[in-house]
Design a protein around this motif. Structure first.
Motif, PDB file in Angstrom:
ATOM      1  N   GLU A 310     -52.316  38.137  46.204  1.00  0.00           N
ATOM      2  CA  GLU A 310     -51.399  37.943  45.091  1.00  0.00           C
ATOM      3  C   GLU A 310     -50.052  38.581  45.432  1.00  0.00           C
ATOM      4  N   THR A 311     -49.008  37.966  44.930  1.00  0.00           N
ATOM      5  CA  THR A 311     -47.694  38.608  44.913  1.00  0.00           C
ATOM      6  C   THR A 311     -47.462  39.014  43.461  1.00  0.00           C
ATOM      7  N   VAL A 312     -47.471  40.312  43.210  1.00  0.00           N
ATOM      8  CA  VAL A 312     -47.393  40.819  41.834  1.00  0.00           C
ATOM      9  C   VAL A 312     -45.985  41.324  41.551  1.00  0.00           C
ATOM     10  N   VAL A 313     -45.399  40.801  40.499  1.00  0.00           N
ATOM     11  CA  VAL A 313     -44.091  41.258  40.036  1.00  0.00           C
ATOM     12  C   VAL A 313     -44.308  42.070  38.773  1.00  0.00           C
ATOM     13  N   ASP A 314     -43.883  43.311  38.783  1.00  0.00           N
ATOM     14  CA  ASP A 314     -44.078  44.184  37.624  1.00  0.00           C
ATOM     15  C   ASP A 314     -42.940  44.042  36.633  1.00  0.00           C
ATOM     16  N   GLY A 315     -43.311  43.968  35.348  1.00  0.00           N
ATOM     17  CA  GLY A 315     -42.307  43.970  34.289  1.00  0.00           C
ATOM     18  C   GLY A 315     -42.081  42.605  33.675  1.00  0.00           C
ATOM     19  N   PHE A 316     -42.335  42.486  32.372  1.00  0.00           N
ATOM     20  CA  PHE A 316     -42.148  41.229  31.656  1.00  0.00           C
ATOM     21  C   PHE A 316     -40.712  40.726  31.776  1.00  0.00           C
ATOM     22  N   GLU A 317     -39.783  41.659  31.815  1.00  0.00           N
ATOM     23  CA  GLU A 317     -38.371  41.283  31.893  1.00  0.00           C
ATOM     24  C   GLU A 317     -38.014  40.597  33.213  1.00  0.00           C
ATOM     25  N   ASN A 318     -38.914  40.646  34.186  1.00  0.00           N
ATOM     26  CA  ASN A 318     -38.658  40.037  35.491  1.00  0.00           C
ATOM     27  C   ASN A 318     -39.350  38.686  35.670  1.00  0.00           C
ATOM     28  N   ALA A 319     -39.905  38.127  34.589  1.00  0.00           N
ATOM     29  CA  ALA A 319     -40.685  36.891  34.700  1.00  0.00           C
ATOM     30  C   ALA A 319     -39.839  35.710  35.174  1.00  0.00           C
ATOM     31  N   ALA A 320     -38.638  35.546  34.633  1.00  0.00           N
ATOM     32  CA  ALA A 320     -37.806  34.412  35.032  1.00  0.00           C
ATOM     33  C   ALA A 320     -37.424  34.520  36.501  1.00  0.00           C
ATOM     34  N   GLU A 321     -37.083  35.715  36.945  1.00  0.00           N
ATOM     35  CA  GLU A 321     -36.730  35.923  38.353  1.00  0.00           C
ATOM     36  C   GLU A 321     -37.933  35.652  39.252  1.00  0.00           C
ATOM     37  N   ALA A 322     -39.129  36.022  38.791  1.00  0.00           N
ATOM     38  CA  ALA A 322     -40.346  35.753  39.559  1.00  0.00           C
ATOM     39  C   ALA A 322     -40.551  34.254  39.728  1.00  0.00           C
ATOM     40  N   PHE A 323     -40.278  33.500  38.673  1.00  0.00           N
ATOM     41  CA  PHE A 323     -40.426  32.041  38.742  1.00  0.00           C
ATOM     42  C   PHE A 323     -39.447  31.443  39.748  1.00  0.00           C
ATOM     43  N   ILE A 324     -38.209  31.898  39.710  1.00  0.00           N
ATOM     44  CA  ILE A 324     -37.202  31.396  40.652  1.00  0.00           C
ATOM     45  C   ILE A 324     -37.594  31.760  42.088  1.00  0.00           C
ATOM     46  N   ASP A 325     -38.091  32.984  42.287  1.00  0.00           N
ATOM     47  CA  ASP A 325     -38.547  33.402  43.619  1.00  0.00           C
ATOM     48  C   ASP A 325     -39.715  32.546  44.098  1.00  0.00           C
ATOM     49  N   LEU A 326     -40.608  32.170  43.180  1.00  0.00           N
ATOM     50  CA  LEU A 326     -41.737  31.307  43.522  1.00  0.00           C
ATOM     51  C   LEU A 326     -41.243  29.991  44.110  1.00  0.00           C
ATOM     52  N   LEU A 327     -40.247  29.389  43.464  1.00  0.00           N
ATOM     53  CA  LEU A 327     -39.718  28.117  43.953  1.00  0.00           C
ATOM     54  C   LEU A 327     -39.052  28.273  45.317  1.00  0.00           C
ATOM     55  N   ARG A 328     -38.554  29.456  45.610  1.00  0.00           N
ATOM     56  CA  ARG A 328     -37.905  29.716  46.895  1.00  0.00           C
ATOM     57  C   ARG A 328     -38.913  30.141  47.972  1.00  0.00           C
ATOM     58  N   GLY A 329     -40.204  30.236  47.598  1.00  0.00           N
ATOM     59  CA  GLY A 329     -41.227  30.559  48.575  1.00  0.00           C
ATOM     60  C   GLY A 329     -41.326  32.030  48.937  1.00  0.00           C
ATOM     61  N   VAL A 330     -40.864  32.904  48.044  1.00  0.00           N
ATOM     62  CA  VAL A 330     -40.915  34.348  48.320  1.00  0.00           C
ATOM     63  C   VAL A 330     -42.350  34.859  48.330  1.00  0.00           C
ATOM     64  N   ASN A 331     -43.218  34.211  47.542  1.00  0.00           N
ATOM     65  CA  ASN A 331     -44.593  34.700  47.363  1.00  0.00           C
ATOM     66  C   ASN A 331     -45.500  34.321  48.519  1.00  0.00           C
ATOM     67  N   THR A 332     -46.548  35.124  48.699  1.00  0.00           N
ATOM     68  CA  THR A 332     -47.708  34.741  49.495  1.00  0.00           C
ATOM     69  C   THR A 332     -48.899  34.758  48.547  1.00  0.00           C
ATOM     70  N   GLY A 333     -49.642  33.649  48.481  1.00  0.00           N
ATOM     71  CA  GLY A 333     -50.720  33.561  47.507  1.00  0.00           C
ATOM     72  C   GLY A 333     -50.168  33.388  46.100  1.00  0.00           C
ATOM     73  N   LYS A 334     -50.958  33.772  45.126  1.00  0.00           N
ATOM     74  CA  LYS A 334     -50.599  33.547  43.720  1.00  0.00           C
ATOM     75  C   LYS A 334     -49.505  34.505  43.268  1.00  0.00           C
ATOM     76  N   MET A 335     -48.503  33.959  42.599  1.00  0.00           N
ATOM     77  CA  MET A 335     -47.438  34.792  42.006  1.00  0.00           C
ATOM     78  C   MET A 335     -47.834  35.126  40.578  1.00  0.00           C
ATOM     79  N   VAL A 336     -47.922  36.411  40.284  1.00  0.00           N
ATOM     80  CA  VAL A 336     -48.356  36.903  38.968  1.00  0.00           C
ATOM     81  C   VAL A 336     -47.345  37.922  38.462  1.00  0.00           C
ATOM     82  N   VAL A 337     -47.068  37.856  37.168  1.00  0.00           N
ATOM     83  CA  VAL A 337     -46.224  38.868  36.527  1.00  0.00           C
ATOM     84  C   VAL A 337     -47.149  39.815  35.766  1.00  0.00           C
ATOM     85  N   ARG A 338     -47.050  41.091  36.093  1.00  0.00           N
ATOM     86  CA  ARG A 338     -47.920  42.091  35.458  1.00  0.00           C
ATOM     87  C   ARG A 338     -47.138  42.821  34.367  1.00  0.00           C
ATOM     88  N   LEU A 339     -47.616  42.696  33.127  1.00  0.00           N
ATOM     89  CA  LEU A 339     -47.015  43.416  32.016  1.00  0.00           C
ATOM     90  C   LEU A 339     -47.543  44.831  31.987  1.00  0.00           C
TER      91      LEU A 339
END
Length: 341
Positions: A310-339
């Motif tokens: 999993e690629t875990v992004v901490d913080g609800f406030e970072n969810a939109a940025e996590a989504f944009i990073d997902l489209l750019r291929g920043v993640n390895t495996g599942k991209m998850v936002v951890r509240l």
């Protein structure tokens, strides 16, 4: 778990503007909204993990599709897991862990019929958004039911380091594929596919034309292609597939943010002579496979035969940025936002 006070308001993400091409942070708005007390048959869930997935990009366009588009100025939705904090529904009690579809918010009030209890002791909660959730079933059903994988098949997977692709390659290997080839977008991901996930070969699609690299990795061609990318990858696969080859059309992330028509595949006519089968898939068509999928995949996870990341992004406030990073291929495996854990 200890009882927690429910706040009067909580944050949720709204779609503020429909993206033109690549989404930008200004297309999203973080909004404070009332937390609604559950009515009869409903539960209130405190979300702990949210899923961001490539298909969400399509829902940001105002076009008719297999799922309704997100509405401007309203909360978005998607996969989420969390704990029930209040229940007016039989069979659900505070403290129960559940999987549901009202992500992109801190608290969700929903019909209990749209929630599924999950066991946090059997697997981390976030796993139910990835390997034991929608991406996992997509990989399993797409490869085995739609792609009709046979022992000895030579398989090519695009987007192979992502949540779906990384599982497709491993399941193909576990089910007896004779060759598993993957493409990814960095040298680090390519190394991981071979060294950790057991792919026979992998390449960085940015290094040279996909068709050229695929021909080197699979000199005798391929029998089955699992497509998460579209475009030049699909064109290369059509060229490499043998007679009666199959392609599972799962995603086309290469063109999700394009504002012009895709340039490829230009060789679709080859599908006639080769008698290829190119079939699109939606995971919701394969719900009947869910029990079999969970049993088999959970067994592979327990034995260590299947690896997941999993690629875990901490913080609800970072969810939109996590989504944009997902489209750019920043993640390895599942991209998850951890509240919260």
């Amino acid at each position: 778990m200890a009882e927690q006070a429910v706040p009067a308001t909580a944050r949720e993400w709204h779609l503020a503007a429909r993206p033109q091409g690549w989404p930008a942070p200004t297309d999203f708005a973080l909004v404070e909204a009332p937390v609604r007390t559950p009515g009869p048959g409903e539960i209130l869930v405190r979300n702990t993990h949210l899923s961001v997935d490539p298909y969400m990009r399509g829902r940001m366009n105002d076009v008719k599709s297999y799922v309704p588009p997100f509405q401007l100025g309203a909360a978005m939705d998607g996969g989420a897991v969390g704990y029930v904090v209040a229940s007016e529904a039989e069979g659900f009690a505070p403290g129960d862990a559940v999987l549901h579809g009202l992500g992109w918010r801190e608290y969700a009030t929903l019909d209990a019929g749209n929630a599924v209890k999950v066991d946090p002791d059997a697997a981390p909660l976030s796993a139910y958004l990835g390997v034991l959730g929608m991406p996992g079933l997509t990989a399993y059903a797409g490869l085995l039911a739609v792609g009709a994988l046979k022992e000895g098949d030579k398989v090519f997977v695009s987007g192979a380091a992502g949540a779906v692709g990384s599982l497709v390659g491993q399941i193909a290997r576990l089910k007896g594929a004779s060759l598993v080839v993957g493409s990814a977008g960095s040298a680090e991901k390519v190394a991981k596919l071979v060294d950790e996930y057991g792919f026979d070969a992998a390449f960085n699609y940015k290094d040279a034309p996909v068709a050229e690299q695929l021909a080197k990795a699979a000199p005798e061609g391929i029998d089955l292609y699992f497509d998460n990318v579209g475009g030049d990858h699909l064109e290369a696969a059509i060229g490499a597939l043998g007679v009666h080859g199959r392609a599972v059309l799962c995603g086309a992330i290469a063109q999700y943010n394009e504002t012009t028509a895709p340039a490829a595949p230009r060789n679709l006519a080859m599908a006639i002579g080769k008698r290829l089968r190119l079939e699109g898939m939606l995971v919701r068509d394969h719900a009947a496979l869910q029990p079999q999928f969970v049993t088999e995949v959970a067994g592979w996870l327990k034995s260590g035969e299947l690896r997941t990341e999993e690629t875990v992004v901490d913080g609800f406030e970072n969810a939109a940025e996590a989504f944009i990073d997902l489209l750019r291929g920043v993640n390895t495996g599942k991209m998850v936002v951890r509240l919260e854990g």
